[in-house]
Design a protein around this motif. Sequence first.
Motif, PDB file in Angstrom:
ATOM      1  N   GLN A 157       0.836  -1.203   0.000  1.00 54.60           N
ATOM      2  CA  GLN A 157       0.000   0.000   0.000  1.00 54.60           C
ATOM      3  C   GLN A 157       0.872   1.254   0.000  1.00 54.60           C
ATOM      4  O   GLN A 157       0.606   2.214  -0.737  1.00 54.60           O
ATOM      5  N   TRP A 158       1.900   1.267   0.838  1.00 54.69           N
ATOM      6  CA  TRP A 158       2.794   2.433   0.916  1.00 54.69           C
ATOM      7  C   TRP A 158       3.474   2.673  -0.423  1.00 54.69           C
ATOM      8  O   TRP A 158       3.574   3.817  -0.874  1.00 54.69           O
ATOM      9  N   GLN A 201       1.178   4.292  -2.944  1.00 58.96           N
ATOM     10  CA  GLN A 201       0.854   5.681  -2.641  1.00 58.96           C
ATOM     11  C   GLN A 201       2.018   6.640  -2.824  1.00 58.96           C
ATOM     12  O   GLN A 201       1.798   7.845  -2.989  1.00 58.96           O
ATOM     13  N   THR A 202       3.236   6.149  -2.785  1.00 61.84           N
ATOM     14  CA  THR A 202       4.398   7.057  -2.757  1.00 61.84           C
ATOM     15  C   THR A 202       5.388   6.881  -3.896  1.00 61.84           C
ATOM     16  O   THR A 202       6.186   7.783  -4.157  1.00 61.84           O
ATOM     17  N   ARG A 246       4.670   1.833   8.462  1.00 60.40           N
ATOM     18  CA  ARG A 246       4.511   3.009   7.601  1.00 60.40           C
ATOM     19  C   ARG A 246       5.395   4.164   8.092  1.00 60.40           C
ATOM     20  O   ARG A 246       5.951   4.914   7.277  1.00 60.40           O
ATOM     21  N   SER A 249       8.136   5.779   5.665  1.00 61.20           N
ATOM     22  CA  SER A 249       7.961   7.181   5.291  1.00 61.20           C
ATOM     23  C   SER A 249       9.166   8.019   5.679  1.00 61.20           C
ATOM     24  O   SER A 249       9.549   8.959   4.958  1.00 61.20           O
TER      25      SER A 249
END
Length: 454
Positions: A117-118, A121-122, A359, A363
């Motif tokens: 998922q991370w 998104q990034t 996460r 991040s």
Amino acid sequence: MYQRLIPSLRIHSWGDEPLLEATEQDRARIVQAAPVRRLQQKTQVFPLDVKASVRSRLTHSLEVQETGRQISRRILAQLPASTVCEGAFINLVEMSCLLHDVGNPPFGHFGEQVMSQWLAQTLDDLFASAHDQLPSPQWAELRQDLLVFDGNAQSLRLVHSLHELNLTLGQLAALCKYPQQPTPGQHFGQHHGWASKRGIFFSEQPLYQALSQQLGLAPGCRHPLVYIMEAADDISYCIADLEDAVDRRILTLSELQQALQSADGGDYMAVLLTRATASERGFFPHFRQQLTRDLVTLAADTYVGEHEAILSGAYPQALLHGQAPAARVLDVLKQVAREQVFMRPEVEALELEGYAALRGVLSTYACLLALPAAQFERLLAGKGGSELFFARRLFHRLSARHLKAYRLAVATADPRFVSAAEQEWYYRVRLLLDYVSGMTDTYALEEFRLLSGI
């Protein structure tokens, strides 16, 4: 036939080795490997659980190893002794069972979802930040490879590319639960039930192609011993997850028995429950022993019955598929675990803690991916200036082993990449994923707390 499929060959050889001796050396290296030790602090079902009786990935893997040994012994008892070196056969199966989860990130399959998922998104924004030009047409393929983190693919990368265990080709192939995927326009000619899985990363495709060619594996086909490892895993975790749930007081024993009675497990389930409930040894010892014995027999008989198809790569099913009574009960156990354990608030609360930690770590370290290649090269050379004061401190926390793999991967131009810049950045993303996925549950939480100032 098996002498071709499990030869005593390695990518880096130092001389001829007898087949049995080669697998014994593999065994010693694997048992002593750091990734195996780290499994003791990686989750099986309950993240960050400190109760010693609840299974970790290590205790689960040891149980899978023993179940794989049992299946192997039953298979070998039915095969002509002249067709296979029995000691090598068992060694390869046991060690593939012990290694099958080493690529899993912190917090298990939930951790895979968090990382994927991370990335979704990034990844695009990080690519744009690190590059001053648009991506090449090849980037779509590389991007797709990076977007889905898979512990199975990471296992092969971990033992070969990162820890350089130099295992035999047969041992490496027996670890690959899902075969290599087709390239665009390529057709394997056979349908396999595992075709949707991400089994080999782009970074390890040349390795897998080389060992497949050497072993004579058709494109997209499993090594025969993978079927045994998969069956041993299914047998072990389906029973153990429910036993741990009762031990952890997520479920009471009576609630579990009622759920199993209510499910459609047939007469076999009814008899199994009655005898286990009445057993003087206790419910789980009897239930586990009887069901395991029957499933081991089913897996071995299926393997022998489909022997030629499995050896040729034409068998598209798992050994425990179908409607045999014991296999139906296995499906019921999976269903009950999903409905009665994994969705309980107590389990989800532990997962939420892992979600925040994973996460948060990703991040924070993402700033290393946002750097242009020239600035990252300065960090590699130990020349980070004042503008890199934060990135430099994060860089110093990366594993030396992972940095070595990165340096080797970008040292020479790989003809598979159309852009040197994209080759570098692809392996820089792999560097971060290698580092984070190699963390134990407790280390990921400690790293998150440190980075958050908690």
